[in-house]
Design an enzyme around this catalytic site. Structure first.
Site, PDB file in Angstrom:
ATOM      1  CG  HIS A  38      -5.592  11.878   3.499  1.00 53.28           C
ATOM      2  ND1 HIS A  38      -5.231  13.117   3.014  1.00 53.28           N
ATOM      3  CD2 HIS A  38      -6.772  12.059   4.134  1.00 53.28           C
ATOM      4  CE1 HIS A  38      -6.161  14.008   3.345  1.00 53.28           C
ATOM      5  NE2 HIS A  38      -7.113  13.387   4.018  1.00 53.28           N
ATOM      6  CG  HIS A 122     -13.674   9.865  -1.877  1.00 54.94           C
ATOM      7  ND1 HIS A 122     -14.459   9.748  -0.740  1.00 54.94           N
ATOM      8  CD2 HIS A 122     -13.241  11.147  -1.912  1.00 54.94           C
ATOM      9  CE1 HIS A 122     -14.504  10.921  -0.135  1.00 54.94           C
ATOM     10  NE2 HIS A 122     -13.769  11.796  -0.818  1.00 54.94           N
TER      11      HIS A 122
END
Length: 178
Positions: A38, A122
């Site tokens: 995630h 990221h």
């Protein structure tokens, strides 16, 4: 309960590509489990059930349109010579993810939540607990690897239970794109 707001990585092609790279990079680090991939939009930390209801009510007021994100490249924080986290970046949709994180923060600020730093989009694929040395050679060949694209059509309010074998995430609430 320990909580955060996130965009999950759910595209099968993207996840298969990440899993392949995780199996090829040989370092003494714990790979993030594929079903836990995630982007954290905001980490809230420990909150009460009562606060969770208030957070969900605020998140439910968020309106956003779905958008695509494109995954590319592998790198490390703080840097490949002294890594703590190995991550995959974005070449498309990163600015939209940052906007979404700002919107989440804007909605949760009245409840006392603030981000400690701006979002750098990221996806963490490894966490490194012990010093491992320079991994530049290990990850440089993946610096421009494309992992695919995914549509972002929801954000999730999640609970994280830490266990010795790794975190267990569960959904508290889902906010879908309008």
């Amino acid at each position: 309960m320990r909580t955060f707001v996130a965009v999950e990585i759910t595209d099968g092609t993207v996840l298969d590509s990440i899993k392949k790279v995780q199996s090829e990079i040989k370092i003494p680090a714990k790979p993030v489990e594929i079903h836990n991939m995630h982007f954290t939009l905001m980490f809230l930390g420990e909150i009460t059930e009562e606060m969770a209801k208030k957070v969900q009510a605020q998140l439910d007021t968020i309106q956003f349109s779905s958008f695509d994100i494109g995954f590319i490249g592998v790198s490390a924080f703080p840097k490949p010579k002294f890594p703590r986290v190995i991550w995959i970046g974005l070449d498309q949709g990163g600015e939209k993810l940052v906007e979404l994180a700002k919107l989440v923060e804007e909605k949760l600020a009245p409840l006392g939540f603030r981000s400690d730093k701006p979002l750098k989009p990221h996806a963490t694929i490894f966490r490194i607990k012990n010093k491992t040395g320079d991994i530049t050679d290990q990850i440089s060949k993946y610096s421009s690897t494309k992992f695919g694209t995914q549509k972002v059509s929801s954000i999730k309010f999640k609970q994280s239970v830490l266990t010795p074998s790794g975190p267990i995430y569960s959904d508290i609430g889902v906010i879908n794109a309008k």
